[in-house]
Design a protein around this motif. Structure first.
Motif, short mmCIF file in Angstrom:
data_model
loop_
_atom_site.label_atom_id
_atom_site.label_comp_id
_atom_site.label_asym_id
_atom_site.label_seq_id
_atom_site.Cartn_x
_atom_site.Cartn_y
_atom_site.Cartn_z
N LEU A 162 0.89 -1.08 -0.15
CA LEU A 162 -0.10 0.15 -0.06
C LEU A 162 0.86 1.24 0.09
CD1 LEU A 162 -2.82 -1.03 2.25
CD2 LEU A 162 -2.86 -1.04 -0.05
N SER A 163 1.95 1.23 0.75
CA SER A 163 3.00 2.49 0.73
C SER A 163 3.41 2.64 -0.56
CB SER A 163 3.98 2.14 1.81
OG SER A 163 3.23 2.21 3.06
N MET A 164 3.92 1.72 -1.21
CA MET A 164 4.56 1.54 -2.65
C MET A 164 3.52 2.05 -3.44
SD MET A 164 7.77 0.70 -3.07
CE MET A 164 8.17 -0.07 -4.63
N GLY A 165 2.29 1.66 -3.17
CA GLY A 165 1.13 1.95 -4.30
C GLY A 165 1.04 3.39 -4.12
N PHE A 166 0.86 3.96 -3.00
CA PHE A 166 0.71 5.44 -2.78
C PHE A 166 1.81 6.33 -3.19
CE2 PHE A 166 0.28 9.47 -0.38
CZ PHE A 166 -0.95 9.62 -0.40
N PHE A 167 3.08 6.10 -2.77
CA PHE A 167 4.14 6.84 -2.83
C PHE A 167 4.94 6.77 -4.17
CE2 PHE A 167 3.40 7.05 1.65
CZ PHE A 167 3.35 8.31 1.91
N TYR A 168 5.34 5.66 -4.52
CA TYR A 168 6.10 5.23 -5.77
C TYR A 168 5.31 4.79 -7.06
CZ TYR A 168 10.66 4.34 -7.95
OH TYR A 168 11.84 4.28 -8.64
N GLY A 169 4.42 3.98 -6.80
CA GLY A 169 3.43 3.85 -7.90
C GLY A 169 2.58 4.77 -8.24
N GLY A 170 2.17 5.57 -7.25
CA GLY A 170 1.14 6.48 -7.32
C GLY A 170 1.71 7.83 -7.76
N LEU A 171 2.32 8.62 -6.75
CA LEU A 171 3.04 9.86 -6.65
C LEU A 171 4.23 9.95 -7.55
CD1 LEU A 171 2.72 11.06 -3.03
CD2 LEU A 171 1.01 11.50 -4.83
N ALA A 172 4.94 9.05 -7.53
CA ALA A 172 6.06 9.14 -8.52
C ALA A 172 5.69 9.15 -9.76
CB ALA A 172 7.18 8.13 -8.37
N GLN A 173 4.76 8.27 -10.37
CA GLN A 173 4.19 8.33 -11.69
C GLN A 173 3.41 9.49 -12.08
OE1 GLN A 173 3.30 4.60 -13.99
NE2 GLN A 173 2.50 3.86 -11.92
N VAL A 174 2.60 10.16 -11.10
CA VAL A 174 2.08 11.28 -11.43
C VAL A 174 3.00 12.46 -11.77
CG1 VAL A 174 0.48 13.21 -10.70
CG2 VAL A 174 -0.02 10.64 -10.06
N ILE A 175 4.41 12.32 -10.99
CA ILE A 175 5.26 13.36 -11.01
C ILE A 175 5.92 13.37 -12.55
CG2 ILE A 175 7.61 14.05 -10.41
CD1 ILE A 175 6.44 13.62 -7.52
N ALA A 176 6.02 12.11 -12.84
CA ALA A 176 6.73 11.56 -14.30
C ALA A 176 5.91 12.02 -15.38
CB ALA A 176 7.07 10.17 -14.43
N GLY A 177 4.53 12.02 -15.07
CA GLY A 177 3.57 12.12 -16.08
C GLY A 177 3.71 13.48 -16.51
N ILE A 178 3.74 14.68 -15.31
CA ILE A 178 3.78 15.95 -15.47
C ILE A 178 4.98 16.43 -16.10
CG2 ILE A 178 3.76 18.10 -14.16
CD1 ILE A 178 2.03 16.80 -12.00
N GLU A 179 5.99 15.70 -15.90
CA GLU A 179 7.28 16.08 -16.64
C GLU A 179 7.07 15.55 -17.94
OE1 GLU A 179 10.21 13.77 -14.18
OE2 GLU A 179 10.41 15.64 -12.74
N GLU A 180 6.42 14.59 -18.41
CA GLU A 180 6.51 14.30 -19.60
C GLU A 180 5.55 15.39 -20.48
OE1 GLU A 180 7.97 12.34 -21.37
OE2 GLU A 180 8.25 10.38 -20.32
N TRP A 181 4.52 15.86 -19.70
CA TRP A 181 3.83 16.68 -20.35
C TRP A 181 4.64 18.04 -20.82
CZ3 TRP A 181 2.51 21.56 -17.67
CH2 TRP A 181 1.92 22.38 -18.50
N ARG A 182 5.40 18.29 -19.74
CA ARG A 182 6.35 19.46 -20.00
C ARG A 182 7.27 19.26 -21.08
NH1 ARG A 182 10.17 20.70 -16.68
NH2 ARG A 182 10.25 22.91 -17.42
N LYS A 183 7.44 18.18 -21.46
CA LYS A 183 8.26 17.82 -22.87
C LYS A 183 7.52 17.60 -23.97
CE LYS A 183 12.25 15.46 -20.62
NZ LYS A 183 13.22 16.03 -21.42
N GLY A 184 6.19 17.71 -24.02
CA GLY A 184 5.36 17.58 -24.98
C GLY A 184 5.03 16.40 -25.34
N ASN A 185 5.20 15.26 -24.62
CA ASN A 185 4.85 13.82 -24.75
C ASN A 185 3.71 13.40 -24.43
OD1 ASN A 185 5.03 11.18 -25.01
ND2 ASN A 185 7.03 10.68 -23.90
N THR A 186 2.69 13.47 -25.44
CA THR A 186 1.14 13.38 -24.76
C THR A 186 1.18 11.74 -24.31
OG1 THR A 186 0.35 14.80 -26.52
CG2 THR A 186 -0.99 13.20 -25.74
N PHE A 187 1.79 10.78 -25.16
CA PHE A 187 1.57 9.44 -24.81
C PHE A 187 2.17 9.17 -23.07
CE2 PHE A 187 3.00 5.01 -24.07
CZ PHE A 187 2.04 4.53 -24.65
N GLY A 188 3.37 9.68 -23.06
CA GLY A 188 4.17 9.56 -21.71
C GLY A 188 3.17 10.19 -20.66
N ALA A 189 2.67 11.38 -20.89
CA ALA A 189 1.96 12.08 -19.86
C ALA A 189 0.42 11.50 -19.59
CB ALA A 189 1.54 13.62 -20.34
N THR A 190 -0.06 10.86 -20.75
CA THR A 190 -1.38 10.13 -20.31
C THR A 190 -1.09 8.94 -19.73
OG1 THR A 190 -2.21 11.18 -22.55
CG2 THR A 190 -3.09 9.06 -21.57
#
Length: 200
Positions: free
Chosen positions: A53-81
């Motif tokens: 549950l902790s991995m799901g919340f912090f690493y699987g959850g928050l870290a992926q959302v952060i990565a998605g926002i960073e992909e959005w900044r790079k103009g990568n629609t697939f990665g952001a989605t």
């Protein structure tokens, strides 16, 4: 009108060089490690607990959302989605597990058919994302194909109440998670060494 202002007005295209890091390995590692740990549970080796549950919340959850926002900044629609969606998948999964344990929400535990529908919709989303990976590298294709299979196996196992299917899904999910870890480490090592150390 000054010559400097005239030069500025004549500019039609400006090329901006991107020096930001590649966020994909972070997203892939967050997804991969959390998926492996959850599916070791699905395969029957240990109970669902605070580690998953902790991995799901912090690493699987928050870290992926952060990565998605960073992909959005790079103009990568697939990665952001992909990364934002799967990060929020992990956060919703943690919510589905934890919310019914609170006294004020104890009646909210999903029926097996509702949980199967939830997993089926994620399988459908992943299948269409897999089609997108046909324009990407082979490693990413394997990640999304095995994830599509995993979601449909989990949906079937929950809908039918089949422990055998869920156990098979567990082993398939362990493989899926390790393919994501492979894709992440491959990108990191290839960038660090400036050559193809790991085939993708």
């Amino acid at each position: 009108m000054s010559e400097e202002i005239q030069d500025i007005m004549n500019i039609t295209h400006v090329k901006v060089q991107d020096f930001t890091a590649n966020p994909a390995p972070l997203g892939l590692m967050g997804f991969g490690m959390t998926t492996v740990l959850l599916n070791i549970h699905n395969a029957g080796f240990y109970n669902l607990g605070a580690v998953i549950l902790s991995m799901g919340f912090f690493y699987g959850g928050l870290a992926q959302v952060i990565a998605g926002i960073e992909e959005w900044r790079k103009g990568n629609t697939f990665g952001a989605t992909a990364f934002t969606s799967y990060g929020l998948f992990w956060l919703t999964l943690v919510g589905i597990v934890l919310l019914p344990r609170f006294e004020w929400a104890e009646g909210l535990a999903p029926a097996s058919t509702a949980f199967a529908a939830y997993l089926f919709m994620w399988g459908l989303f992943t299948f269409f994302m897999f089609i997108g990976t046909l324009k990407a590298n082979r490693a990413l294709q394997v990640v999304f194909l095995t994830l599509t299979i995993l979601f449909f196996l989990l949906a079937a196992g929950n809908y039918l109440g089949s422990a055998a299917i869920l156990r098979i899904a567990g082993f398939e999910g362990i493989f899926c998670g390790f393919t994501a870890i492979y894709a992440a480490l491959g990108q990191v090592l290839n960038e660090m060494y400036g050559k193809k150390m790991v085939p993708l």
